[in-house]
Design a protein around this motif. Sequence first.
Motif, PDB file in Angstrom:
ATOM      1  N   LEU A 218       0.833  -1.207   0.000  1.00  0.00           N
ATOM      2  CA  LEU A 218       0.000   0.000   0.000  1.00  0.00           C
ATOM      3  C   LEU A 218       0.863   1.251   0.000  1.00  0.00           C
ATOM      4  CD1 LEU A 218      -2.697   1.509   0.310  1.00  0.00           C
ATOM      5  CD2 LEU A 218      -2.449   1.227   2.791  1.00  0.00           C
ATOM      6  N   CYS A 219       1.915   1.252   0.812  1.00  0.00           N
ATOM      7  CA  CYS A 219       2.799   2.416   0.881  1.00  0.00           C
ATOM      8  C   CYS A 219       3.507   2.660  -0.447  1.00  0.00           C
ATOM      9  CB  CYS A 219       3.833   2.223   1.997  1.00  0.00           C
ATOM     10  SG  CYS A 219       3.106   2.107   3.640  1.00  0.00           S
ATOM     11  N   VAL A 220       3.959   1.587  -1.069  1.00  0.00           N
ATOM     12  CA  VAL A 220       4.621   1.718  -2.375  1.00  0.00           C
ATOM     13  C   VAL A 220       3.645   2.274  -3.402  1.00  0.00           C
ATOM     14  CG1 VAL A 220       5.681   0.427  -4.267  1.00  0.00           C
ATOM     15  CG2 VAL A 220       6.312  -0.081  -1.906  1.00  0.00           C
TER      16      VAL A 220
ATOM     17  N   PHE B 162      -0.279  13.933   9.020  1.00  0.00           N
ATOM     18  CA  PHE B 162       1.120  13.528   8.836  1.00  0.00           C
ATOM     19  C   PHE B 162       1.269  12.592   7.638  1.00  0.00           C
ATOM     20  CE2 PHE B 162       1.726  14.858  13.294  1.00  0.00           C
ATOM     21  CZ  PHE B 162       2.901  15.585  13.144  1.00  0.00           C
ATOM     22  N   SER B 163       0.337  11.671   7.453  1.00  0.00           N
ATOM     23  CA  SER B 163       0.426  10.730   6.325  1.00  0.00           C
ATOM     24  C   SER B 163       0.282  11.461   4.997  1.00  0.00           C
ATOM     25  CB  SER B 163      -0.657   9.657   6.451  1.00  0.00           C
ATOM     26  OG  SER B 163      -0.499   8.911   7.622  1.00  0.00           O
TER      27      SER B 163
ATOM     28  N   PHE C 288       7.230  13.284  -0.258  1.00  0.00           N
ATOM     29  CA  PHE C 288       8.107  12.252  -0.795  1.00  0.00           C
ATOM     30  C   PHE C 288       7.728  11.866  -2.221  1.00  0.00           C
ATOM     31  CE2 PHE C 288       9.356  11.567   3.620  1.00  0.00           C
ATOM     32  CZ  PHE C 288      10.707  11.318   3.477  1.00  0.00           C
ATOM     33  N   ARG C 289       6.442  11.871  -2.546  1.00  0.00           N
ATOM     34  CA  ARG C 289       6.047  11.518  -3.904  1.00  0.00           C
ATOM     35  C   ARG C 289       6.553  12.563  -4.891  1.00  0.00           C
ATOM     36  NH1 ARG C 289       0.268   8.903  -5.678  1.00  0.00           N
ATOM     37  NH2 ARG C 289       0.871   8.383  -7.801  1.00  0.00           N
ATOM     38  N   ASP C 290       6.470  13.825  -4.502  1.00  0.00           N
ATOM     39  CA  ASP C 290       6.989  14.885  -5.351  1.00  0.00           C
ATOM     40  C   ASP C 290       8.501  14.750  -5.533  1.00  0.00           C
ATOM     41  OD1 ASP C 290       6.509  17.541  -6.731  1.00  0.00           O
ATOM     42  OD2 ASP C 290       7.979  18.171  -5.233  1.00  0.00           O
TER      43      ASP C 290
ATOM     44  N   ILE D  73       4.818   3.326   6.786  1.00  0.00           N
ATOM     45  CA  ILE D  73       4.485   2.090   7.489  1.00  0.00           C
ATOM     46  C   ILE D  73       4.391   2.348   8.987  1.00  0.00           C
ATOM     47  CG2 ILE D  73       5.410  -0.155   8.184  1.00  0.00           C
ATOM     48  CD1 ILE D  73       6.442  -0.502   5.344  1.00  0.00           C
ATOM     49  N   TRP D  74       5.322   3.140   9.517  1.00  0.00           N
ATOM     50  CA  TRP D  74       5.307   3.472  10.939  1.00  0.00           C
ATOM     51  C   TRP D  74       4.027   4.213  11.316  1.00  0.00           C
ATOM     52  CZ3 TRP D  74       7.372   2.444  15.485  1.00  0.00           C
ATOM     53  CH2 TRP D  74       7.195   3.359  16.529  1.00  0.00           C
ATOM     54  N   LEU D  75       3.609   5.143  10.495  1.00  0.00           N
ATOM     55  CA  LEU D  75       2.385   5.896  10.773  1.00  0.00           C
ATOM     56  C   LEU D  75       1.149   4.992  10.739  1.00  0.00           C
ATOM     57  CD1 LEU D  75       2.989   9.229   8.804  1.00  0.00           C
ATOM     58  CD2 LEU D  75       2.817   8.958  11.285  1.00  0.00           C
TER      59      LEU D  75
END
Length: 305
Positions: A39-41, A215-216, A223-225, A248-250
């Motif tokens: 999901l994060c990827v 925060f997410s 980071f995506r930018d 993942i931590w969030l």
Amino acid sequence: MELTPLHILNLTRVVTDSKRIIKANYTHLITLSLLFLPLCVSLLIGPTLQLSDHLSDVNQKTIIYHLIYILIVYILVLYAITTITYTTHYGFLGKPVNFSTVLKSLTFSFFPIVSTAVVASTIIFLNVLSFLTLVGSILMLVQTLGFVPDYNAIYWFVGATVIMILIYFYVNWSLAFVVVVVESKWGFGALMRSSYLMRGMRSASLLLLLYFGTFSTLLVWVFRDSLHNESSSWVFVSYAILSSSFLIWLLLHSTVANTVLYNYCKALHGELAIEIAEGFDHMYFNLSPGDEKVSLPHDVTVVTV
């Protein structure tokens, strides 16, 4: 023993207890949280990592690849939520949990969670659809009467209202998956149970949503930018690993915090004291003036074997 009033059980308290549980069982929970990785990827790089462009030029196959990938991600996210919720709840009560027990919980909880998610999504969809239909009908009536509506203002109003509808349902049903895992309820029953438990604690659920959601969103946006503007392959990989780790931590912390909130909600309704296991330290909370003391665990540990 000194009493702690209920109003202290706010966002800070829930987040603090969540950190304590994660710290006490770091390896166990981090391992389970790796199920969030696809999901994060997807959020950071793209839904299918652009693999479909190389696998086939046929549009129908491309759609199939996307659907399969989305299904896999969805299943893994539900696996992560189920196992982390199970571990956190029984850790909160001071009961030992191991990987084999957690994995067995999937057998009993996965399909009820899927059913609950389908029921919740259907209800939300119907409510949003009803609202959009009402807005469309009003616009048609206004145009029939010869008025020219301000569409920019209408778009903002519709968007804001839909967001408020989603937030309303989330706040009331945020404990539904925890109810499925812990109480073996599912579907509409789990949603109603969540709404009942959230009485008096909706502000805490809303604060958790704003806290982790903000925060997410910022993390994904920044980071995506950065990833899309990076030409160096090794820097791209480094950014991807770093950003995925943070996300993942969030997600892990959010899932743990939601389970901790569930136990506090049960304490507020006088249901948790009976379930507390003996043999570990407690701290007491005064639910409201004149109410009975309810004992909640102070030192929370999950035994991983």
